[in-house]
Motif scaffolding. Structure first.
Motif, PDB file in Angstrom:
ATOM      1  N   LEU A 130       0.845  -1.188   0.000  1.00 19.44           N
ATOM      2  CA  LEU A 130       0.000   0.000   0.000  1.00 19.44           C
ATOM      3  C   LEU A 130       0.882   1.240   0.000  1.00 19.44           C
ATOM      4  CD1 LEU A 130      -3.104   0.882   0.527  1.00 19.44           C
ATOM      5  CD2 LEU A 130      -2.248   1.386   2.824  1.00 19.44           C
ATOM      6  N   ILE A 131       0.496   2.218  -0.819  1.00 20.75           N
ATOM      7  CA  ILE A 131       1.141   3.530  -0.754  1.00 20.75           C
ATOM      8  C   ILE A 131       0.115   4.501  -0.208  1.00 20.75           C
ATOM      9  CG2 ILE A 131       2.255   5.410  -1.991  1.00 20.75           C
ATOM     10  CD1 ILE A 131       3.142   3.494  -4.103  1.00 20.75           C
ATOM     11  N   THR A 132       0.486   5.197   0.850  1.00 18.54           N
ATOM     12  CA  THR A 132      -0.345   6.262   1.388  1.00 18.54           C
ATOM     13  C   THR A 132       0.222   7.575   0.872  1.00 18.54           C
ATOM     14  OG1 THR A 132      -0.922   4.990   3.353  1.00 18.54           O
ATOM     15  CG2 THR A 132      -1.194   7.372   3.490  1.00 18.54           C
ATOM     16  N   PHE A 133      -0.630   8.321   0.164  1.00 15.67           N
ATOM     17  CA  PHE A 133      -0.240   9.599  -0.414  1.00 15.67           C
ATOM     18  C   PHE A 133      -0.592  10.696   0.578  1.00 15.67           C
ATOM     19  CE2 PHE A 133      -0.780   6.707  -3.912  1.00 15.67           C
ATOM     20  CZ  PHE A 133       0.317   6.993  -4.717  1.00 15.67           C
ATOM     21  N   LEU A 134       0.375  11.550   0.869  1.00 21.79           N
ATOM     22  CA  LEU A 134       0.218  12.612   1.855  1.00 21.79           C
ATOM     23  C   LEU A 134       0.062  13.969   1.169  1.00 21.79           C
ATOM     24  CD1 LEU A 134       3.180  11.566   4.194  1.00 21.79           C
ATOM     25  CD2 LEU A 134       0.819  10.743   4.243  1.00 21.79           C
ATOM     26  N   ALA A 135      -0.593  14.889   1.847  1.00 22.37           N
ATOM     27  CA  ALA A 135      -0.760  16.237   1.315  1.00 22.37           C
ATOM     28  C   ALA A 135       0.583  16.974   1.243  1.00 22.37           C
ATOM     29  CB  ALA A 135      -1.742  17.023   2.177  1.00 22.37           C
ATOM     30  N   LEU A 158       8.377   5.738  11.942  1.00 24.68           N
ATOM     31  CA  LEU A 158       9.448   4.757  11.788  1.00 24.68           C
ATOM     32  C   LEU A 158       9.761   4.000  13.072  1.00 24.68           C
ATOM     33  CD1 LEU A 158      11.777   6.802   9.410  1.00 24.68           C
ATOM     34  CD2 LEU A 158      10.244   4.897   8.817  1.00 24.68           C
ATOM     35  N   SER A 159       9.343   4.534  14.211  1.00 24.44           N
ATOM     36  CA  SER A 159       9.620   3.852  15.481  1.00 24.44           C
ATOM     37  C   SER A 159       8.485   2.924  15.923  1.00 24.44           C
ATOM     38  CB  SER A 159       9.904   4.877  16.582  1.00 24.44           C
ATOM     39  OG  SER A 159       8.726   5.598  16.897  1.00 24.44           O
ATOM     40  N   MET A 160       7.390   2.902  15.187  1.00 27.15           N
ATOM     41  CA  MET A 160       6.258   2.048  15.556  1.00 27.15           C
ATOM     42  C   MET A 160       6.640   0.577  15.507  1.00 27.15           C
ATOM     43  SD  MET A 160       3.031   3.684  13.614  1.00 27.15           S
ATOM     44  CE  MET A 160       2.597   5.378  13.783  1.00 27.15           C
ATOM     45  N   PRO A 211       4.750  -8.024  11.790  1.00 24.57           N
ATOM     46  CA  PRO A 211       5.665  -8.258  10.676  1.00 24.57           C
ATOM     47  C   PRO A 211       5.513  -7.248   9.532  1.00 24.57           C
ATOM     48  CG  PRO A 211       3.796  -9.685  10.409  1.00 24.57           C
ATOM     49  CD  PRO A 211       3.572  -8.888  11.688  1.00 24.57           C
ATOM     50  N   GLU A 212       4.652  -6.245   9.699  1.00 26.52           N
ATOM     51  CA  GLU A 212       4.483  -5.245   8.659  1.00 26.52           C
ATOM     52  C   GLU A 212       5.734  -4.377   8.574  1.00 26.52           C
ATOM     53  OE1 GLU A 212       0.812  -3.557  10.069  1.00 26.52           O
ATOM     54  OE2 GLU A 212      -0.096  -5.532   9.921  1.00 26.52           O
ATOM     55  N   GLU A 213       5.943  -3.811   7.393  1.00 22.18           N
ATOM     56  CA  GLU A 213       7.109  -2.965   7.177  1.00 22.18           C
ATOM     57  C   GLU A 213       6.659  -1.626   6.628  1.00 22.18           C
ATOM     58  OE1 GLU A 213      10.467  -4.932   5.188  1.00 22.18           O
ATOM     59  OE2 GLU A 213       9.193  -6.722   5.198  1.00 22.18           O
ATOM     60  N   LEU A 214       7.268  -0.571   7.119  1.00 25.46           N
ATOM     61  CA  LEU A 214       6.902   0.783   6.722  1.00 25.46           C
ATOM     62  C   LEU A 214       8.149   1.552   6.305  1.00 25.46           C
ATOM     63  CD1 LEU A 214       4.476   3.166   8.401  1.00 25.46           C
ATOM     64  CD2 LEU A 214       6.838   3.885   8.216  1.00 25.46           C
ATOM     65  N   ARG A 215       8.011   2.301   5.211  1.00 19.09           N
ATOM     66  CA  ARG A 215       9.072   3.189   4.734  1.00 19.09           C
ATOM     67  C   ARG A 215       8.419   4.517   4.361  1.00 19.09           C
ATOM     68  NH1 ARG A 215      10.769  -1.061   6.052  1.00 19.09           N
ATOM     69  NH2 ARG A 215      12.426  -2.320   5.197  1.00 19.09           N
ATOM     70  N   VAL A 216       9.139   5.603   4.586  1.00 20.33           N
ATOM     71  CA  VAL A 216       8.662   6.937   4.232  1.00 20.33           C
ATOM     72  C   VAL A 216       9.606   7.509   3.196  1.00 20.33           C
ATOM     73  CG1 VAL A 216       8.101   9.251   5.079  1.00 20.33           C
ATOM     74  CG2 VAL A 216       7.765   7.263   6.565  1.00 20.33           C
ATOM     75  N   HIS A 217       9.013   8.036   2.117  1.00 19.16           N
ATOM     76  CA  HIS A 217       9.816   8.686   1.086  1.00 19.16           C
ATOM     77  C   HIS A 217       9.054   9.906   0.583  1.00 19.16           C
ATOM     78  CE1 HIS A 217      11.544   9.398  -2.922  1.00 19.16           C
ATOM     79  NE2 HIS A 217      12.656   8.974  -2.353  1.00 19.16           N
ATOM     80  N   GLY A 218       9.532  11.092   0.920  1.00 15.42           N
ATOM     81  CA  GLY A 218       8.860  12.312   0.477  1.00 15.42           C
ATOM     82  C   GLY A 218       7.441  12.394   0.985  1.00 15.42           C
ATOM     83  N   ARG A 219       6.482  12.506   0.057  1.00 20.09           N
ATOM     84  CA  ARG A 219       5.062  12.619   0.416  1.00 20.09           C
ATOM     85  C   ARG A 219       4.341  11.281   0.333  1.00 20.09           C
ATOM     86  NH1 ARG A 219       2.150  16.779  -3.158  1.00 20.09           N
ATOM     87  NH2 ARG A 219       3.395  15.808  -4.775  1.00 20.09           N
ATOM     88  N   THR A 273       2.827  -8.023   5.312  1.00 20.82           N
ATOM     89  CA  THR A 273       3.298  -9.392   5.122  1.00 20.82           C
ATOM     90  C   THR A 273       2.170 -10.404   5.197  1.00 20.82           C
ATOM     91  OG1 THR A 273       5.393  -8.725   6.099  1.00 20.82           O
ATOM     92  CG2 THR A 273       4.984 -11.088   5.935  1.00 20.82           C
ATOM     93  N   ASN A 274       1.257 -10.229   6.144  1.00 19.01           N
ATOM     94  CA  ASN A 274       0.142 -11.161   6.335  1.00 19.01           C
ATOM     95  C   ASN A 274      -1.148 -10.680   5.679  1.00 19.01           C
ATOM     96  OD1 ASN A 274       1.779 -12.880   7.844  1.00 19.01           O
ATOM     97  ND2 ASN A 274       1.342 -11.777   9.725  1.00 19.01           N
ATOM     98  N   GLY A 275      -1.061  -9.700   4.817  1.00 18.34           N
ATOM     99  CA  GLY A 275      -2.241  -9.167   4.149  1.00 18.34           C
ATOM    100  C   GLY A 275      -2.830  -7.984   4.908  1.00 18.34           C
ATOM    101  N   MET A 276      -3.820  -7.354   4.285  1.00 20.54           N
ATOM    102  CA  MET A 276      -4.390  -6.121   4.832  1.00 20.54           C
ATOM    103  C   MET A 276      -5.665  -6.333   5.647  1.00 20.54           C
ATOM    104  SD  MET A 276      -3.885  -3.453   1.719  1.00 20.54           S
ATOM    105  CE  MET A 276      -2.545  -3.652   0.580  1.00 20.54           C
ATOM    106  N   ALA A 277      -6.077  -7.563   5.839  1.00 13.50           N
ATOM    107  CA  ALA A 277      -7.350  -7.823   6.520  1.00 13.50           C
ATOM    108  C   ALA A 277      -7.332  -7.400   7.992  1.00 13.50           C
ATOM    109  CB  ALA A 277      -7.719  -9.296   6.400  1.00 13.50           C
ATOM    110  N   ARG A 278      -6.280  -7.723   8.718  1.00 15.32           N
ATOM    111  CA  ARG A 278      -6.191  -7.376  10.142  1.00 15.32           C
ATOM    112  C   ARG A 278      -4.789  -6.847  10.458  1.00 15.32           C
ATOM    113  NH1 ARG A 278      -9.685 -11.325   9.752  1.00 15.32           N
ATOM    114  NH2 ARG A 278     -11.437 -11.661  11.126  1.00 15.32           N
ATOM    115  N   PRO A 279      -4.483  -5.669   9.951  1.00 12.75           N
ATOM    116  CA  PRO A 279      -3.124  -5.156  10.145  1.00 12.75           C
ATOM    117  C   PRO A 279      -2.893  -4.562  11.525  1.00 12.75           C
ATOM    118  CG  PRO A 279      -4.424  -3.535   8.984  1.00 12.75           C
ATOM    119  CD  PRO A 279      -5.301  -4.765   9.152  1.00 12.75           C
ATOM    120  N   LYS A 280      -1.643  -4.576  11.954  1.00 17.97           N
ATOM    121  CA  LYS A 280      -1.261  -3.854  13.161  1.00 17.97           C
ATOM    122  C   LYS A 280      -1.279  -2.353  12.878  1.00 17.97           C
ATOM    123  CE  LYS A 280       1.779  -6.677  15.973  1.00 17.97           C
ATOM    124  NZ  LYS A 280       3.153  -6.815  16.451  1.00 17.97           N
TER     125      LYS A 280
END
Length: 183
Positions: A104-109, A121-123, A127-135, A142-149
């Motif tokens: 998933l890409i979350t687009f920011l204002a 980044l400290s959350m 097993p989910e992974e998060l990266r931030v790049h610009g906006r 990893t386990n799908g989007m049905a019940r994410p942390k």
């Protein structure tokens, strides 16, 4: 003319904020936006415009939606070039075994503050992974989007700005539509 991709936040989710795509197309046409292409029912609209000020264009669309449909929603815009850069910057692209349905890409204002970036980044979301790049925020579920942390609500509370997420397949389709309009 400039080609823009607009992503509306939170429409057609269950029974909330319903907009038929034909009505959305008519609304965009009434705003003098041209060559409108709509992708799926979740408020993805690609169009041409002579306007250059993205903030003004987004505000015009938001105001028109509120006037026509009785609710306000955020509209996030990207040029074809900006969307292409977001696709190119995918930090998971070179890794084998990545399922595009789980990305998933979350687009920011706007770019998140340093404080918001650090909180994101400290959350502890394994097993989910998060990266931030610009906006953009890239999340691999990893386990799908049905019940994410990591929920959209948690991202909202952390970054405190308008944002909307699209899965990898949708992002690539929107880029394809935008590039076709540029030809």
């Amino acid at each position: 003319m400039t080609v823009l991709v607009s992503m509306l936040r939170g429409i057609n989710l269950a029974a909330h904020h319903r907009i038929k795509m034909d009505a959305l197309r008519t609304l965009y046409e009434s705003l003098d936006l041209r060559d409108i292409a709509i992708y799926i029912q979740s408020g993805n609209v690609v169009f041409r415009t002579t306007g250059r000020d993205q903030a003004k264009i987004a505000a015009r669309i938001e105001n028109a939606i509120e006037s026509s449909f009785g609710f306000r929603t955020d509209v996030l815009l990207r040029t074809t070039s900006e969307l292409r850069c977001a696709v190119s910057a995918n930090p998971f692209a070179g890794r084998s075994g990545i399922d595009p349905r789980k990305l998933l890409i979350t687009f920011l204002a706007r770019e998140p503050s340093q404080e918001a970036r650090e909180k994101l980044l400290s959350m502890q979301i394994d097993p989910e992974e998060l990266r931030v790049h610009g906006r953009e925020i890239y999340v691999y579920f990893t386990n799908g989007m049905a019940r994410p942390k990591l929920s959209s609500a948690l991202i909202d509370r952390t970054i405190k700005m308008p944002c909307t997420g699209r899965n990898w397949t949708t992002v690539n389709k929107l880029l394809e539509l935008a590039e076709a309009l540029e030809k």
